[in-house]
Design an enzyme around this catalytic site. Structure first.
Site, PDB file in Angstrom:
ATOM      1  N   ARG A 162       3.168  -1.253   5.410  1.00 32.56           N
ATOM      2  CA  ARG A 162       2.081  -1.021   6.362  1.00 32.56           C
ATOM      3  C   ARG A 162       0.981  -0.117   5.812  1.00 32.56           C
ATOM      4  NH1 ARG A 162       2.035   2.244  12.157  1.00 32.56           N
ATOM      5  NH2 ARG A 162       0.172   1.238  12.997  1.00 32.56           N
ATOM      6  N   LEU A 163      -0.259  -0.575   6.003  1.00 33.01           N
ATOM      7  CA  LEU A 163      -1.437   0.270   5.905  1.00 33.01           C
ATOM      8  C   LEU A 163      -1.884   0.520   7.332  1.00 33.01           C
ATOM      9  CD1 LEU A 163      -3.729   1.671   4.300  1.00 33.01           C
ATOM     10  CD2 LEU A 163      -4.943  -0.513   4.336  1.00 33.01           C
TER      11      LEU A 163
ATOM     12  N   ILE B  34     -22.088   0.420  -5.549  1.00 33.88           N
ATOM     13  CA  ILE B  34     -21.843   0.636  -6.977  1.00 33.88           C
ATOM     14  C   ILE B  34     -23.088   0.221  -7.739  1.00 33.88           C
ATOM     15  CG2 ILE B  34     -20.642  -0.375  -8.958  1.00 33.88           C
ATOM     16  CD1 ILE B  34     -19.012   1.761  -7.795  1.00 33.88           C
TER      17      ILE B  34
ATOM     18  N   GLY C 278      -3.209  -8.289   8.744  1.00 28.48           N
ATOM     19  CA  GLY C 278      -4.542  -8.619   9.213  1.00 28.48           C
ATOM     20  C   GLY C 278      -4.911  -7.864  10.476  1.00 28.48           C
ATOM     21  N   GLU C 279      -5.841  -8.435  11.207  1.00 30.15           N
ATOM     22  CA  GLU C 279      -6.316  -7.839  12.453  1.00 30.15           C
ATOM     23  C   GLU C 279      -6.629  -8.949  13.458  1.00 30.15           C
ATOM     24  OE1 GLU C 279      -6.281  -4.671  12.878  1.00 30.15           O
ATOM     25  OE2 GLU C 279      -6.272  -3.896  10.830  1.00 30.15           O
TER      26      GLU C 279
ATOM     27  N   SER D 152     -17.889  -5.930   5.154  1.00 27.65           N
ATOM     28  CA  SER D 152     -18.625  -6.535   4.046  1.00 27.65           C
ATOM     29  C   SER D 152     -19.539  -7.641   4.554  1.00 27.65           C
ATOM     30  CB  SER D 152     -17.650  -7.123   3.013  1.00 27.65           C
ATOM     31  OG  SER D 152     -17.201  -8.401   3.413  1.00 27.65           O
ATOM     32  N   GLY D 153     -20.436  -8.099   3.690  1.00 21.92           N
ATOM     33  CA  GLY D 153     -21.347  -9.188   4.036  1.00 21.92           C
ATOM     34  C   GLY D 153     -20.903 -10.535   3.526  1.00 21.92           C
TER      35      GLY D 153
ATOM     36  N   ASP E 279      -2.396  -4.458  17.914  1.00 23.50           N
ATOM     37  CA  ASP E 279      -2.784  -5.869  17.969  1.00 23.50           C
ATOM     38  C   ASP E 279      -1.635  -6.774  17.559  1.00 23.50           C
ATOM     39  OD1 ASP E 279      -2.991  -4.880  15.346  1.00 23.50           O
ATOM     40  OD2 ASP E 279      -4.498  -6.355  14.779  1.00 23.50           O
TER      41      ASP E 279
ATOM     42  N   CYS F 284      -1.749  -5.121   5.483  1.00 26.00           N
ATOM     43  CA  CYS F 284      -0.378  -4.889   5.064  1.00 26.00           C
ATOM     44  C   CYS F 284       0.053  -5.904   4.021  1.00 26.00           C
ATOM     45  CB  CYS F 284       0.549  -4.993   6.281  1.00 26.00           C
ATOM     46  SG  CYS F 284       0.044  -3.986   7.680  1.00 26.00           S
TER      47      CYS F 284
END
Length: 649
Positions: free
Chosen positions: A50-51, A291, A76-77, A363-364, A100, A2
């Site tokens: 908000r997303l 990509i 965040g999460e 992601s890494g 959360d 968000c």
């Protein structure tokens, strides 16, 4: 994921303009296209874009505790939220959502400022406790999520997920900090806790800021730091097994979502490891995105495809032209500050591709910093062995002279490019590492800046950033020291900044399992020879992954996410470079030496020397100034809908 913004009155209870708050939130609307929310009370205003990712029906923000006395806006999460819900319910707290976010308000009620120590995740949040008249800001341990704030002249504190929110406030002064200009041209970004503007700060990773109405504003407080103990007695073989277990746990926690989820897949070790763990944990095919470039020199897509084929992922790939330089102005807008990592271009494009198929991507990122995966780690270790043979008093004159007289042979084989090594050997460990990672090194910055600008710096150099962090590292192990510096500077200021802005430009949430706090601390407990052995970085990681990834994926040379800057600046962008570097905008600042700017442009475009990284950093600084002067923030803020209007996505 968000965007948050708000205003807090330190002095009293002055009303906050609804129009002002809506403008601060609206300029970040790309971070949260799904819903908007706000909360007002005397002396306080909070906004949220908000997303929707978890609890799509009841996870709206701002979110309150049972009696409405505590309210939070959060970006965040919290990955361990389910365990925390059970713990807090057992303590008597009543939950009204499956979000959360709600663990933050109840965690604050139960644990106060220490609530952040219970949260495992990536987060930036602002919380107001009316009963305690306390305003609390917090940021996650590794700085995955951003948080900017400023104290204005009228004793109000404003904050936002991006600097745009602060720039939308008419009381915010846009005075550029010369010391941060020096930092930027050394590092390619402005390191925490400062910003390019004197009046604004970033809340540093692992820090909180607790403000109480009517009291003087304190300094942020650190609640977490990584400790390189290097004292784990585990055997190498057992560590390989435990690494896989811990990696899978970090990945599992990040696979909780109520929306489509996938992963970035570059074809390298780190993203391959994440995808392998996801495939092990998921009964359905994993969505992967990569990509490629139309120039094979920069194209890793074939390696990504092999990992995707091995794990039978639902793979989406895109092809980017190597002359995809149209994003320069867009990047200046996205990053708000000068930012010189050109890999932001492919990161933007892979995020754009991923968002067509998923809302959350793993992601890494973070593996190289914790596991010594960069070539510079190996070079620094080798230099440290040489530095140990001679005291600094002998090394400085001897290698300093060699560094000055030895030619910079960019064209020569690697073994003959000794100039940088000589220059590094003439320095202490911290200065040498800064020298190795700098976009523009100290001597080049001295030539870049005008005499008046250098005088104004009063002796300040970017080295102070590294020395400040080194003093807190708590280790004298050469490799651990520079890993600590990477975690405090490069990972936060470059990698996390790049990914957050590029992904959120497309309303995409990115989660990084290799930055899990417990995994990072476990890595820091392992001896350095587990991470770097001989010429092989990430040694333990690669050995652990041999049953899961091919030797080609694990041991081929690192390619990176590069773009062909040198060619651009001698070809399609040569006029843009001349206009930007030699034009009036930089000249009018009085900060730069026009003769040196012309020298860089002429020598690069004639092929005498490769100045591409330096030119890119100046080009992006000029784009930042142009963006700042262009009035886009003001125009966008004026478009913000008033109360009751429909908010566009």
């Amino acid at each position: 994921m968000c965007g948050i913004a708000g205003v807090f009155d330190l002095k009293g209870r002055r009303e906050v303009s609804r129009e002002l708050l809506e403008r601060m939130a609206y300029v970040q609307r790309h971070r949260g296209p799904d819903e908007t929310g706000s909360h007002f009370e005397p002396g306080l205003a909070l906004a949220h874009r908000r997303l929707s990712v978890i609890d799509l029906e009841t996870g709206q923000q701002p979110l309150f505790n049972e009696d409405g006395s505590v309210v939070v806006v959060f970006n965040g999460e919290i990955y361990n939220f389910r365990a925390l819900i059970a713990e807090l319910q057992a303590a008597g707290h009543v939950f009204h959502s499956r979000s959360d976010t709600e663990v933050i308000v109840h965690g604050w009620e139960e644990w106060g400022e220490d609530c952040v120590s219970h949260f495992r995740g990536m987060f930036a949040f602002a919380l107001w406790d009316r009963g305690k008249q306390t305003f609390f800001l917090a940021r996650d341990r590794l700085g995955v999520k951003p948080l900017f704030y400023a104290r204005l002249e009228d004793d109000t504190v404003i904050f936002g997920s991006e600097l745009k929110a602060l720039l939308a406030h008419p009381g915010f002064r846009r005075e550029i900090d010369p010391e941060c200009v020096e930092d930027y041209f050394a590092l390619g970004y402005v390191p925490e806790p400062r910003t390019i503007f004197k009046g604004a700060k970033k809340l540093s990773p692992g820090h909180t800021l607790c403000l109480r109405r009517g009291q003087s504003a304190p300094e942020p407080v650190q609640y977490w730091d990584v400790h390189f103990t290097l004292d784990n007695p585990i055997s190498f073989e057992d560590a390989c097994g435990e690494l896989i277990t811990r990696l899978r746990e970090a990945v599992r926690l990040r696979m909780v979502a109520d929306v489509p989820l996938g992963a970035f897949l570059s074809g390298g070790v780190d993203s391959g490891a994440v995808v392998a763990a996801m495939a092990h944990l998921s009964p359905d095919p994993v969505n992967t995105c990569s990509i490629g470039f139309d120039d094979p020199t920069f194209n890793e897509s074939a390696y990504a495809a092999r990992v995707a084929q091995r794990y039978r992922t639902r793979h989406y790939s895109g092809l980017v032209a190597c002359d995809d330089f149209s994003l320069i102005d867009e990047l200046a807008w996205l990053y708000d500050e000068p930012y010189a990592d050109s890999s932001a271009i492919p990161t933007y494009r892979v995020s754009q591709l991923a968002r067509r198929h998923v809302t959350v991507a793993l992601s890494g990122d973070g593996g190289d910093e914790s596991l010594a995966g960069y070539r510079r780690h190996r070079l620094h270790r080798n230099e440290e062995r040489m530095r140990a043979l001679l005291p600094l008093g002998l090394r400085q004159p001897l290698f300093g002279l060699l560094g000055r007289i030895y030619p910079k042979a960019d064209w020569a084989p690697q073994s003959l490019r000794a100039k940088t090594t000589f220059e590094a050997l003439a320095r202490d460990s911290v200065d040498a590492y800064l020298h190795s990672v700098s976009v523009m090194r100290a001597e080049q910055r001295r030539q870049l800046f005008s005499n008046s600008f250098r005088t104004g710096l009063a002796g300040y150099t970017a080295a102070e950033v590294f020395h400040r962090h080194a003093a807190q590292a708590g280790t004298d192990d050469p490799l651990a020291l520079i890993q600590y510096l990477d975690l405090k500077t490069y990972l936060v200021g470059d990698i996390n900044t790049k990914v957050d802005r590029a992904a959120m430009a497309h309303s995409l949430e990115v989660r990084a399992p290799l930055m899990d706090q417990e995994l990072v601390q476990w890595f820091a407990s392992l001896p350095s020879h587990f991470k770097l052995r001989g010429a092989e970085g990430k040694f333990l990681f690669k050995r652990s992954l041999e049953p899961y990834l091919s030797r080609e994926t694990l041991y081929r040379p690192k390619m990176g996410f590069a773009v062909p800057l040198a060619r651009w600046f001698r070809g399609p962008l040569q006029d843009r470079v001349r206009q930007a570097l030699l034009g009036e905008r930089l000249a009018d600042t009085g900060w730069f030496n026009p003769r040196y700017l012309r020298h860089m442009v002429d020598d690069h475009q004639s092929g005498i020397k490769d100045y591409s990284a330096s030119i890119w950093s100046v080009l992006m600084f000029e784009a930042f100034l142009r963006n700042l002067e262009g009035g886009k923030i003001e125009r966008l803020a004026e478009e913000a809908p008033m109360q009751g209007e429909v908010l566009p996505c």
